[in-house]
Design an enzyme around this catalytic site. Sequence first.
Site, mmCIF file in Angstrom:
data_model
loop_
_atom_site.group_PDB
_atom_site.id
_atom_site.type_symbol
_atom_site.label_atom_id
_atom_site.label_comp_id
_atom_site.label_asym_id
_atom_site.label_seq_id
_atom_site.Cartn_x
_atom_site.Cartn_y
_atom_site.Cartn_z
ATOM 1 N N ASP A 188 0.772 -1.246 0.000
ATOM 2 C CA ASP A 188 0.000 0.000 0.000
ATOM 3 C C ASP A 188 0.807 1.303 0.000
ATOM 4 O O ASP A 188 0.627 2.151 -0.843
ATOM 5 C CB ASP A 188 -0.949 0.038 1.201
ATOM 6 C CG ASP A 188 -1.904 -1.146 1.232
ATOM 7 O OD1 ASP A 188 -1.698 -2.109 0.472
ATOM 8 O OD2 ASP A 188 -2.864 -1.108 2.022
ATOM 9 N N GLU B 269 1.489 -9.453 11.694
ATOM 10 C CA GLU B 269 1.315 -9.080 10.283
ATOM 11 C C GLU B 269 2.683 -8.825 9.633
ATOM 12 O O GLU B 269 2.963 -9.249 8.527
ATOM 13 C CB GLU B 269 0.439 -7.825 10.209
ATOM 14 C CG GLU B 269 0.105 -7.373 8.804
ATOM 15 C CD GLU B 269 -0.825 -6.161 8.785
ATOM 16 O OE1 GLU B 269 -1.172 -5.643 9.875
ATOM 17 O OE2 GLU B 269 -1.217 -5.747 7.686
HETATM 18 C C1 DGY Z 1 -6.100 -1.771 4.038
HETATM 19 O O1 DGY Z 1 -7.268 -1.553 4.337
HETATM 20 O O2 DGY Z 1 -5.134 -1.336 4.661
HETATM 21 C C2 DGY Z 1 -5.816 -2.636 2.933
HETATM 22 O O3 DGY Z 1 -4.466 -2.918 2.806
HETATM 23 C C3 DGY Z 1 -6.369 -2.106 1.654
HETATM 24 O O4 DGY Z 1 -6.433 -3.195 0.859
#
Ligand code: DGY
Length: 423
Positions: free
Chosen positions: A166, A390
Site C-alpha cells: 500500500d 502481520e
Molecule cells: C487496508 O485496508 O489497509 C488494505 O491494505 C487495503 O487493501
Amino acid sequence: MTESKWLQLDEKAQNILIKNDRGGFTVPTAGLYPNQWNWDSAFAGWGFSTFDIERAWQELESLFAGQWNNGMVPHILFRSNDPDYFPGPDVWGTEECGPISSSGISQPPVAATFVRAIWEKDKTIGNNRLKKIFPKLKAWHKWFMTWRLTDRNCIFISHPWEAGRDNSPDWDNAMRAINPVGVGEYTRRDTSHVDGSMRPTQEDYDRYLWLVQRGRKLKWDEELMSVNRPFEVADPTMTFILLRASRDLLHMATALGVDNDEISEWCSKLREGIETLRNPDGGFFNAINCQTGEHSGNITSASFLNWYAGIDDDETLKILTKTLEEARYPIPSLSINSEKFDGMRYWRGPTWVVLNSLVGVGLSEMGYIAEATLLRKRTQSLILEKGFAEYFHPIDGTPGGGDSFTWTAAVWLAWASPSNGEY
Ligand code: DGY
C-alpha cells in the site's frame, strides 16, 4: 529449534487459520481486516493445504466466486458489511460489476501458483477441481494482460492497494502528483485497531480515496478508466508474480491438455518486460512511474522476486548478499539504508514473511540453497521469538500491525516450518 517447539508452532499456526475461518473463506485478521482479501486468501489456501486439502480448495474457490464478468478478481470481497472497516462497499460502489460485493481493483495474482501446489499435493482430489478453476484463473490473467500491461510489457498498478504494498515509497512520486480535491470528510477505521505510526499517512489515505472515487464515477469501466489515468506505476511485484503464475498456468494447461498458446505468449511478453524494470544506475529491479518514466530508485523486497519468476540475475544476487549481511531478520520491505526507511510503518521498512517466502521459494528452485536456507531459518527464528504478527521491524524484530495473522501462519505451515524438511 527442537522438534517439540516447531510442532507446537505448527499447531498454533493451524489454529490461527481455523480461528480466522469465517466459513469457507478466511479473514487476514479479526478487526483490522474483517473481509476476504485476494492474495491473503490464496496464501491461506497454501497454508491449509498442509493439513486440510479440501479446505485449501474451498479457500481458492471462494475467492473466484467473486470474479467479475470482465475476469477481474477483486482485492476485497465484502462478505459482511462490517462497519468497522473503511472504505466499505458503499464507498466502492461496485454493485453492478460482480456477483459479490467487492472493491474495484485487483491484487497480485499468486493464486495460480498456489492452485498448482494444492493440486500437486493430491491429484486424485485435485484433477476435477483444477478443471473447474482453470478457466477462471486464465480469465483473470487475461484481464491483467488486457488492462494492466504497459507498452513495454510490464504490469502496472492503477492504485497503490492493487500492488498489495500500500504505502511503499515506490509510489511516492506518482502519489505526489495527485491533488485529492473534493475527497470530502471520512473516518478511518484502521487507526482504531493499530497505532497510526504503523499505518499509511492521512495524505496517503486522501489519495487512496480520491482514486476510489474516480473509479466509482467511471463505473469501474476499464476502458473509461484508462483515459488519462492519474496513477499508473509499473510494478515489480505484479510483473514478477504474474510471470511466475502464468508459467504455472502454462504447466497446468499442458497437464489438462488444453490450448496453451496464448499463455505461452503472455510468458514471453512478460519475460521481455522485466528488463525494463531495471534501474539504470543501480542495476536492481524497481518500480517506474509510467507518466514520467522515472525509476523509483528503491530496493524493496519486490526487487528480489526475479528468481520466483524463474529469472537468474547476478546484479540482484550481489545486492541480496549485502542485504542479508546487514540485517539479522529476513529481507525488509525497504532497504534499511534508504532515507525513506521507517521500520514500523507498513510497507516502508518492515519485514513481511509473505514476500520472503516467495523470494525463498524462487532462490531454492534456482539452486541458491544457502541463501534460501538462510531466509527460511531467519523467518523461523522471527516467528519463534515474536509470534504470528502481520509484519516485523527488520532490525529488532518488534511485531507490528495485526496479530494472529492468517498469511504469517500460512507461510509458517507451507514454507518456514522445519516440518517441510530441508531444501
Ligand atoms: C487496508 O485496508 O489497509 C488494505 O491494505 C487495503 O487493501
